[in-house]
Design a protein around this motif. Structure first.
Motif, PDB file in Angstrom:
ATOM      1  N   ASN A 227      71.125  32.837  65.169  1.00 53.36           N
ATOM      2  CA  ASN A 227      71.067  33.803  66.271  1.00 53.36           C
ATOM      3  C   ASN A 227      72.444  33.878  66.918  1.00 53.36           C
ATOM      4  OD1 ASN A 227      70.651  35.170  68.747  1.00 53.36           O
ATOM      5  ND2 ASN A 227      68.509  34.511  68.820  1.00 53.36           N
ATOM      6  N   GLY A 228      73.239  34.833  66.473  1.00 51.61           N
ATOM      7  CA  GLY A 228      74.618  34.939  66.928  1.00 51.61           C
ATOM      8  C   GLY A 228      74.739  35.182  68.423  1.00 51.61           C
ATOM      9  N   ARG A 229      73.870  36.041  68.966  1.00 45.55           N
ATOM     10  CA  ARG A 229      73.938  36.361  70.390  1.00 45.55           C
ATOM     11  C   ARG A 229      73.652  35.127  71.243  1.00 45.55           C
ATOM     12  NH1 ARG A 229      73.929  41.000  73.132  1.00 45.55           N
ATOM     13  NH2 ARG A 229      73.542  42.180  71.214  1.00 45.55           N
ATOM     14  N   SER A 230      72.604  34.383  70.892  1.00 45.17           N
ATOM     15  CA  SER A 230      72.248  33.177  71.630  1.00 45.17           C
ATOM     16  C   SER A 230      73.357  32.130  71.541  1.00 45.17           C
ATOM     17  CB  SER A 230      70.936  32.600  71.089  1.00 45.17           C
ATOM     18  OG  SER A 230      70.582  31.431  71.784  1.00 45.17           O
ATOM     19  N   LEU A 232      76.622  32.700  71.103  1.00 46.32           N
ATOM     20  CA  LEU A 232      77.775  33.121  71.904  1.00 46.32           C
ATOM     21  C   LEU A 232      77.531  32.917  73.396  1.00 46.32           C
ATOM     22  CD1 LEU A 232      78.926  36.362  70.035  1.00 46.32           C
ATOM     23  CD2 LEU A 232      80.133  34.175  70.175  1.00 46.32           C
ATOM     24  N   ILE A 233      76.323  33.209  73.847  1.00 48.49           N
ATOM     25  CA  ILE A 233      75.995  33.000  75.262  1.00 48.49           C
ATOM     26  C   ILE A 233      76.126  31.526  75.621  1.00 48.49           C
ATOM     27  CG2 ILE A 233      74.097  33.022  76.942  1.00 48.49           C
ATOM     28  CD1 ILE A 233      73.106  35.599  75.511  1.00 48.49           C
ATOM     29  N   THR A 234      75.579  30.659  74.755  1.00 42.29           N
ATOM     30  CA  THR A 234      75.650  29.209  74.994  1.00 42.29           C
ATOM     31  C   THR A 234      77.079  28.712  74.909  1.00 42.29           C
ATOM     32  OG1 THR A 234      73.439  28.946  74.044  1.00 42.29           O
ATOM     33  CG2 THR A 234      74.772  26.960  74.253  1.00 42.29           C
ATOM     34  N   ARG A 236      79.883  30.332  75.484  1.00 41.47           N
ATOM     35  CA  ARG A 236      80.650  30.747  76.669  1.00 41.47           C
ATOM     36  C   ARG A 236      80.338  29.837  77.854  1.00 41.47           C
ATOM     37  NH1 ARG A 236      79.136  36.238  75.042  1.00 41.47           N
ATOM     38  NH2 ARG A 236      80.907  37.203  74.002  1.00 41.47           N
TER      39      ARG A 236
END
Length: 257
Positions: A227-230, A232-234, A236
């Protein structure tokens, strides 16, 4: 990934178990089950340690048990180092025992196209509420308490420090650990080999390391993320608190192949 209400407290037990079984423990030096036990002893792991081997009564001076079910008391973590076809049966015995975490060293699952076997094993774990690291992994190292599931020879000499390493492939991580231990001066806090990531993945581990007081720097070797979006959020969020280094493999044509 299996979802739990409090992932950070749940995963803490993986790194700080009170009791550990090594399933596939061996009396033969050089075998995975021997190396794992020897590393736990060399690192001074203080929890309860249970070698499991139906053909042995004692391994490295410790009483051996024929199966997980015969171990007295509760069991936090089981390290599985048996041939892949036996893992579902072993997982069923872990379910009966009420094991909370399993680290599967064994290879021969989806990384070799055997997705059916991996799915069968994962189904048993989900129904029993067991969390899985792996399969096809070198597993875990926590230098603070001496817990490891790694079979890398000499890991008992690992220095305690503040650098955490997370990697997907066991071979890369094994060589990297051997290199760090033998020739580098910095110490390690946690090491996590994720393997096939059938359950625990980069995001969950990254969240844990972001809160781990022993870890000051996080290094990751990544082949791919689910899960690329998850992620990246983590990433950051964690990178605002701690230096975070990533080596992404497979970015060239030869690397991807």
């Amino acid at each position: 990934m299996l979802k739990h209400a409090n992932e950070s407290s749940g995963i803490k037990l993986l790194f700080e178990p009170r009791s550990v079984a090594v399933i596939g423990a061996s009396r033969t030096p050089g075998k995975l089950g021997f190396n794992i036990l020897e590393n736990l002893i060399d690192l001074g792991f203080k929890g309860q340690l249970y070698p499991v081997n139906p053909e042995a009564t004692e391994i490295l001076g410790m009483k051996a048990y024929p199966q997980v079910d015969s171990i007295p008391g509760s069991l936090d973590v089981a390290v599985i180092a048996t041939p892949a076809p036996t893992v579902p049966e072993v997982m069923e015995s872990c379910a009966r025992k009420g094991v909370k975490w399993v680290v599967i060293i064994s290879s021969g699952f989806s990384e070799e196209g055997n997705t059916a076997l991996e799915e069968r094993m994962l189904k048993i774990a989900k129904e029993a509420g067991i969390r899985i690291v792996g399969p096809n992994t070198t597993g875990i190292l926590n230098t603070a308490n001496g817990f490891t599931s790694s079979f890398v020879p000499g890991i008992g000499r690992a220095k305690r420090g503040h650098v955490a390493i997370v990697a997907q492939t066991g071979v890369f991580l094994g060589y990297m650990l051997a290199y760090i231990i033998s020739s580098q001066q910095f110490g390690l806090s946690k090491v996590v080999g994720l393997g096939n990531k059938c359950d625990v993945d980069d995001v969950e581990v990254l969240n844990y390391l972001g809160q781990d007081p022993d870890t000051k720097v996080i290094c990751m070797y990544i082949e791919g993320v689910k899960n690329g979006r998850s992620f990246l959020i983590t990433a950051r969020k964690v990178s605002k608190k701690k230096p975070f280094l990533v080596l992404k493999s497979g970015v060239t044509e030869k690397g991807a192949k």
